[in-house]
Motif scaffolding. Structure first.
Motif: not given
Lengths: 134, 208
Positions: A4-6, A96, A98-99, A108, A110, A125
């Motif tokens: 998930e994002f985050g 992390v 991020t998308h 995606e 980081d 990335t």
């Protein structure tokens, strides 16, 4: 998707001199003093000490992804080298999400290598094809 | 109002963050900023329209630029057609005096950034090139700083009575919101930002 994002992950890679020497002499044949000799790196190279090879840093970040997402495929990874990462230091590899593209099945991420001072000498990335749950 | 004054998107050659992802990250992590400025390297992005993202996420998204001078890198806020005609943003050897003078003449505000950073920061050039005229504000809190660099910037500001702002210098999503600037009033657009910088009363804030 399994991510998930985050979502965040991290691990402590081994960048000790024996490991770096193993990488530069056995794995890649890049046995240069700037990677394997602190004193020469300082005296001849003007560096603060021997530095971790860039491709090893990138390998560490790729390994971090696979620890977090076993079975995933790295479609793309890029790294920006902002400062030397020193051999025998104790960095933390962090990632992390991020998308997330549900349709494509990709995420995606980081990526950073953070040193003991909290600085980020290496960042980047990646786009990762996430293995789908059976 | 708190704005992160220094960030890069994929429009910059070394930027890896999409603006939408910055917005998502700020909301997901509950970062206490009200917006941010995109300061793309050596250019002014007049193509992108972020108003829909502003509405969706309730964030102010402004644009500026980061140009390069013989004294290091400089943020420029309030970029307009006059300023873009005044000098070539793509050059890496702009005279700082020109950037400062033309920014003032065209209604913009120039702010040397990460002054403590070797080679691309103001501090490194003071001894060899002398103290430049016309600097009023510098970045004293930078998310990209290494140990000692922000301290050097703060000492420079103290010595020359410069005001100080903060910005993350984010190039990846998760680096936004590390540093910012707290203003005593609302800022609606780029002109407002320039006015607020000229009025003073702001302070740099840091969360990392």
């Amino acid at each position: 998707m399994m991510v998930e994002f985050g979502d965040e992950f991290e691990f402590q890679p081994d960048v000790s001199m024996p490991t770096v020497k193993s990488f530069t002499t056995e794995a890649t044949r890049m046995d240069f003093w700037r990677f394997t000799d602190h004193e020469k790196a300082r005296e001849l190279g003007g560096l603060p000490g021997a530095i971790v090879p860039g491709i090893m840093s990138q390998g560490i970040l790729a390994a971090a992804i696979h620890r977090f997402l076993p079975g995933s495929t790295i479609r793309k990874i890029d790294t920006i080298f902002r400062a030397p990462l020193l051999v025998d230091s104790s960095p933390t590899a962090r990632g992390v999400v991020t998308h997330v593209d549900e349709e494509e099945g990709t995420a995606e991420i980081d990526l950073t290598l953070v040193n003991e001072a909290g600085e980020t000498p290496v960042l980047g990335t990646a786009v990762v094809e996430v293995a789908r749950a059976e | 109002m708190i704005l992160d004054l220094h960030n890069h998107s994929i429009k910059s050659d070394d930027g890896r963050a999409r603006v939408e992802s910055y917005c998502q990250w700020i909301r997901k992590k509950e970062i206490p900023i009200d917006g941010f400025v995109l300061t793309e390297h050596r250019q002014y992005d007049d193509e992108s329209d972020y108003r829909a993202l502003e509405d969706e996420f309730g964030l102010r998204i402004l644009k500026g630029s980061e140009v390069e001078t013989e004294y290091g890198h400089v943020l420029v806020f309030g970029v307009n057609d006059d300023l873009r005609a005044a000098f070539d943003f793509t050059r890496i050897d702009l005279p700082l005096a020109t950037v400062l003078e033309e920014s003032g003449r065209c209604g913009a505000q120039a702010v040397p950034c990460h002054p403590g950073r070797p080679n691309v920061g103001l501090c490194a050039h003071y001894e060899t090139r002398g103290v430049p005229e016309g600097v009023e504000i510098i970045e004293v809190a930078s998310g990209g700083s290494r140990a000692g660099e922000d301290e050097a910037a703060a000492a420079l500001a103290e010595r020359h009575d410069y005001a100080g702002v903060g910005g993350s210098d984010a190039h990846i999503v998760s680096h936004i919101g590390r540093c910012a600037t707290r203003f005593p009033r609302e800022i609606r657009d780029e002109e407002d930002l320039v006015a607020a910088l000229r009025e003073g009363g702001f302070e740099a804030v840091r969360w990392t």
